[in-house]
Design a protein around this motif. Structure first.
Motif, PDB file in Angstrom:
ATOM      1  N   GLY A 102      21.514 -26.906 -27.388  1.00 47.66           N
ATOM      2  CA  GLY A 102      20.659 -25.867 -26.819  1.00 47.66           C
ATOM      3  C   GLY A 102      19.274 -26.395 -26.505  1.00 47.66           C
ATOM      4  O   GLY A 102      18.659 -26.041 -25.502  1.00 47.66           O
ATOM      5  N   GLU A 103      18.817 -27.290 -27.365  1.00 46.92           N
ATOM      6  CA  GLU A 103      17.491 -27.887 -27.168  1.00 46.92           C
ATOM      7  C   GLU A 103      17.391 -28.565 -25.799  1.00 46.92           C
ATOM      8  O   GLU A 103      16.341 -28.513 -25.144  1.00 46.92           O
ATOM      9  N   ASP A 104      18.502 -29.172 -25.362  1.00 44.45           N
ATOM     10  CA  ASP A 104      18.501 -29.845 -24.057  1.00 44.45           C
ATOM     11  C   ASP A 104      18.292 -28.848 -22.932  1.00 44.45           C
ATOM     12  O   ASP A 104      17.622 -29.129 -21.935  1.00 44.45           O
ATOM     13  N   VAL A 105      18.890 -27.689 -23.084  1.00 41.26           N
ATOM     14  CA  VAL A 105      18.717 -26.649 -22.059  1.00 41.26           C
ATOM     15  C   VAL A 105      17.247 -26.254 -21.987  1.00 41.26           C
ATOM     16  O   VAL A 105      16.663 -26.145 -20.905  1.00 41.26           O
ATOM     17  N   THR A 106      16.654 -26.057 -23.166  1.00 40.28           N
ATOM     18  CA  THR A 106      15.241 -25.666 -23.206  1.00 40.28           C
ATOM     19  C   THR A 106      14.377 -26.724 -22.519  1.00 40.28           C
ATOM     20  O   THR A 106      13.472 -26.395 -21.744  1.00 40.28           O
ATOM     21  N   LYS A 107      14.684 -28.003 -22.777  1.00 40.89           N
ATOM     22  CA  LYS A 107      13.922 -29.074 -22.128  1.00 40.89           C
ATOM     23  C   LYS A 107      14.013 -28.949 -20.611  1.00 40.89           C
ATOM     24  O   LYS A 107      13.019 -29.115 -19.889  1.00 40.89           O
ATOM     25  N   HIS A 133       9.097 -24.772 -16.007  1.00 39.97           N
ATOM     26  CA  HIS A 133       8.280 -23.694 -16.608  1.00 39.97           C
ATOM     27  C   HIS A 133       7.420 -24.286 -17.714  1.00 39.97           C
ATOM     28  O   HIS A 133       7.647 -24.045 -18.903  1.00 39.97           O
ATOM     29  N   THR A 134       6.417 -25.073 -17.303  1.00 41.15           N
ATOM     30  CA  THR A 134       5.689 -25.912 -18.249  1.00 41.15           C
ATOM     31  C   THR A 134       4.938 -25.141 -19.322  1.00 41.15           C
ATOM     32  O   THR A 134       4.703 -25.656 -20.408  1.00 41.15           O
ATOM     33  N   GLU A 135       4.551 -23.904 -19.039  1.00 45.13           N
ATOM     34  CA  GLU A 135       3.716 -23.169 -19.993  1.00 45.13           C
ATOM     35  C   GLU A 135       4.509 -22.194 -20.863  1.00 45.13           C
ATOM     36  O   GLU A 135       3.955 -21.522 -21.721  1.00 45.13           O
ATOM     37  N   ALA A 136       5.817 -22.108 -20.594  1.00 42.11           N
ATOM     38  CA  ALA A 136       6.613 -21.067 -21.252  1.00 42.11           C
ATOM     39  C   ALA A 136       6.602 -21.180 -22.772  1.00 42.11           C
ATOM     40  O   ALA A 136       6.424 -20.200 -23.480  1.00 42.11           O
TER      41      ALA A 136
END
Lengths: 215, 539
Positions: free
Chosen positions: B66-71, B77-80
């Motif tokens: 899941g972490e890869d998806v977030t990356k 979306h740099t500020e998300a």
């Protein structure tokens, strides 16, 4: 008791009769709907009762200004000037004389259609009770504008209590008033006069000088 | 002649006025200001985007965690992440109160009591990170439109990869690729995954939020109905930098309640309310309905009952938990297919179509925490209660679900206790051991436990604000404006025609009318009798 000769006089103008019966209708509507809003019974449904009550109340308020206009422009207001002259006599008549077939001490005459007791009562109703009821009713109706009108200090509870108190007073007036219509020379004579305008009275009685002007 | 003319003029003018007033009072076709404003708020509300996420190469890769998806998300979306770390959905802490309030603070509720500072496993299911708080944010939880449980999906993938079965892992990988780029603003289902399941199950907690709102009919929710306006949650719960409008904690209502700021005037009012779009004159002038808006919340009339589609839990008594059938845990079912007893939780009461309870409410709720000392002798203890009073002009009469139950407290310190309920090998739901789970739970929170535990009856309120019914289903006047059985029976400080009266006046008024009737009756009898007597004399 010897019967005197009777004669017909035109006592109530078309406008007066119209106004009287209009008020009769409005009071009936307002009383029925008002008591429902007060929670005494369920008849039309609260929302309909409120709507009709408001409509009838505002209608009456507007028409009341016409009545005031009429009263003052025609000089009819003089008929409502209170007097204590013969007031006791009239009261005694209804308490005693009426049972013994005595004549009314101040019978209706053209130009003086109200006896002293009527003058006092109608003045109280038209100049105090009804305006107070209309004022409290109007304020009740305009509840959400109080702040904008600078009336934020008003209390709805107090207003409702006053409005209800006057309503009871009017109810009691109506009860007595309707009964008093039966005290003419026949039971229906007064009601007939308010419908046709003509009342049958005993001939020969003249309007007393004191009845024409205020003392 | 002059009099005749006068009468005629009078009649004409009076009739005209009469009709004019009739038209003004009974005008039902005129559109209320509130309706116009709400319509205006709906203009250009159709969601649109310049992005099709399925065309991004970064989302076409083979994700293994899941972490890869977030990356991948954060690559654009740099500020998300920075924004998310500040919002309550992530922190579980109220921004006011210095860390005291919130699921990660010392707050308690009437259901699973506490998250033990986010250590409880089951509670964690609803956190928007991948795994506990320390791991990265899970964008898919709120923004993916498929119905996949992504946390479970990547757990399954790991298991499949570890097993070395390429068919199994390939199947999951394809599933991920096919669905991971289905990105949108949060849908009703996204929010509902947690908010429809508050309290540990579907419709348990709120009563006005449950699974029936994923695809509701207009009759259930006039705004969200798929056969009507089809609002998503975010249509009202507007956002700014991932901050979501419209939550209720101890923060006073600084936004639209009271100040009556319209969303049309200010799209980012910090607190949303019905008035944000509908204004305080929403009804038109047909009746005196607009006269209610200064004292009565819209929800009071427009949500006649909650839990209209699914049942909701009304009572939960922890004190009866722990009974077993020779060591085997019990679960007894009752009405609506809901459990009425569970060994691990205690006794329950469920209801459907529940009439709310009403309170003066200024938009704030005062709630107790694990640090507050309670007085168990004044049961029930209100763990949360609406703040407001008739003398506060920002307060309205508003509807609430009141949940009742009993909870453990420390008989020595006089504070509530928070048991650890679920952990890998511990927690009350595994052990049914109060002493052990309370000791563990309080240790995780960092508060003392004397070892002496008792139960106290509790109440807990939740504002009833969703499931707004169509106007034809709104309360009729008589539900409140009536002497007996008024929904407002417990509401003091406001005069309500039909409900209230000044008793001495009513007695005097009716007494006076009765006396008048008696008097005229006696008078009439007197006249009849005396008149008859006189006639006899004349003869």
């Amino acid at each position: 008791m010897a019967h005197k000769k009777m004669t017909n006089i035109y006592l109530f103008t078309r406008y007066e009769r119209l106004w009287h019966w209009l008020q009769f209708v409005l009071i009936t509507i307002l009383m029925i709907t008002g008591l429902e809003v007060h929670g005494v019974y369920q008849l039309l449904g609260f929302d309909k009762a409120v709507a009709i009550h408001n409509f009838a109340g505002i209608t009456w308020l507007i028409l009341f200004f016409f009545f005031m206009f009429w009263v003052f422009t025609t000089g009819e207001w003089k008929q409502y000037i209170p007097t204590t002259r013969k007031l006791i006599d009239v009261a005694l008549f209804y308490a005693w004389g009426i049972f013994h077939g005595e004549p009314h001490p101040v019978p209706a005459r053209k130009g003086a259609k109200h006896n002293p007791l009527q003058r006092l009562t109608y003045l109280g109703v038209a100049a105090a009770l009804l305006p107070l009821q209309m004022l409290t009713g109007f304020l009740y109706w305009s509840y959400n504008s109080w702040d904008a009108w600078g009336l934020g200090f008003l209390s709805l509870h107090l207003l409702a209590v006053v409005h209800m108190a006057v309503a009871f007073a009017i109810l009691i007036f109506v009860i007595v008033h309707v009964y008093m219509t039966t005290t003419g020379h026949t039971v229906t004579a007064h009601i007939k006069a308010m419908i046709t305008g003509w009342e049958e009275i005993e001939e020969g009685e003249l309007v007393q000088e004191w009845e024409k002007h205020s003392p | 002649m002059r009099r005749g003319l006068f009468c005629l003029i009078f009649c004409v003018v009076a009739a005209a006025l009469f009709l004019g007033v009739a038209a003004a009072v009974a005008d039902e076709t005129g559109q209320a200001p509130g309706v116009s404003m709400a319509d205006q708020a709906q203009i250009n509300s159709g969601r649109w985007s310049t992005v099709d996420h399925s065309k991004f190469d970064v989302l076409k890769q083979k994700f293994t965690t899941g972490e890869d998806v977030t990356k991948a998300c954060l690559s654009c979306h740099t500020e998300a992440e920075k924004q998310i770390h500040k919002v309550i959905h992530w922190t579980w802490l109220s921004p006011t109160g210095g860390g005291l309030y919130g699921k990660a603070g010392y707050s308690i509720n009437n259901f699973c009591i506490s998250t033990n500072k986010m250590h409880d496993d089951e509670c964690e299911n609803c956190h928007i990170g991948w795994e506990k708080k320390k791991d990265g944010i899970n964008c898919l939880k709120c923004h993916n439109t498929s119905s996949i449980d992504w946390r479970q999906e990547f757990k399954d993938l790991k298991e499949a990869l570890d097993s070395g079965d390429p068919d199994w892992s390939g199947e999951i990988e394809n599933d991920i690729i096919a669905n991971v780029s289905k990105i949108a603003l949060p849908q009703r289902r996204n929010c509902g995954e947690c908010h429809f399941n508050g309290g540990g199950g579907e419709g348990v907690k709120h009563g006005d939020l449950d699974g029936s709102l994923v695809n509701p009919k207009k009759s259930l929710d006039v705004h969200m109905g798929i056969d009507g306006q089809d609002f998503t949650c975010t249509r009202c719960h507007t956002t700014m930098n991932h901050l979501v409008a419209g939550r209720v904690y101890s923060t006073p209502a600084t936004g639209t309640i009271g100040k009556r700021v319209s969303l049309v005037q200010n799209d980012l009012a910090p607190k949303i309310a019905c008035e944000s779009c509908h204004t305080d004159k929403p009804h038109g002038n047909a009746l005196k309905l607009d006269d209610h808006t200064d004292r009565v919340a819209c929800q009071t009339c427009h949500i006649p009952t909650f839990a209209r589609a699914h049942s909701t839990q009304m009572e939960w008594y922890w004190e009866t938990a722990g009974k077993t059938d020779n060591g085997r845990v019990i679960q007894r079912k009752g009405p609506y297919g809901r459990p009425v007893y569970k060994s691990i939780k205690g006794d329950f009461v469920w209801k459907k179509n529940v009439k709310p309870e009403y309170f003066w409410y200024n938009g704030s709720i005062k709630s107790l925490t694990l640090k507050d000392v309670i007085d168990p002798s004044t049961e029930p203890v209100w763990i949360s209660k609406p703040v407001g009073s008739p003398s506060d002009k920002h307060s309205r009469i508003a509807p609430f679900k009141v949940h009742r139950g009993s909870q453990p407290y420390d008989m020595e310190t006089g504070r509530f206790l928070a048991p650890l309920l679920s952990e890998e090998d511990n927690g009350y739901w595994k052990t049914l051991d109060w002493k052990d789970s309370l000791t563990r739970g309080m240790k995780l929170i960092g508060l003392p436990y004397s070892g002496k535990m008792g139960f106290v009856k509790t109440c807990y309120v939740m504002p009833t604000t969703h499931m707004v019914a169509p106007k034809e289903d709104a309360l009729s006047c008589i539900e409140c404006h009536t002497r007996s059985g008024s929904r407002m029976a417990g509401i003091a400080g406001v005069y309500m025609p039909g409900r209230d009266r000044f008793m001495p006046l009513d007695i005097a008024g009716w007494g006076g009318a009765l006396l008048a009737l008696i008097a005229i009756a006696l008078h009439a009898i007197g006249r009849i009798v005396m008149s008859a007597a006189r006639r006899k004399e004349d003869k």
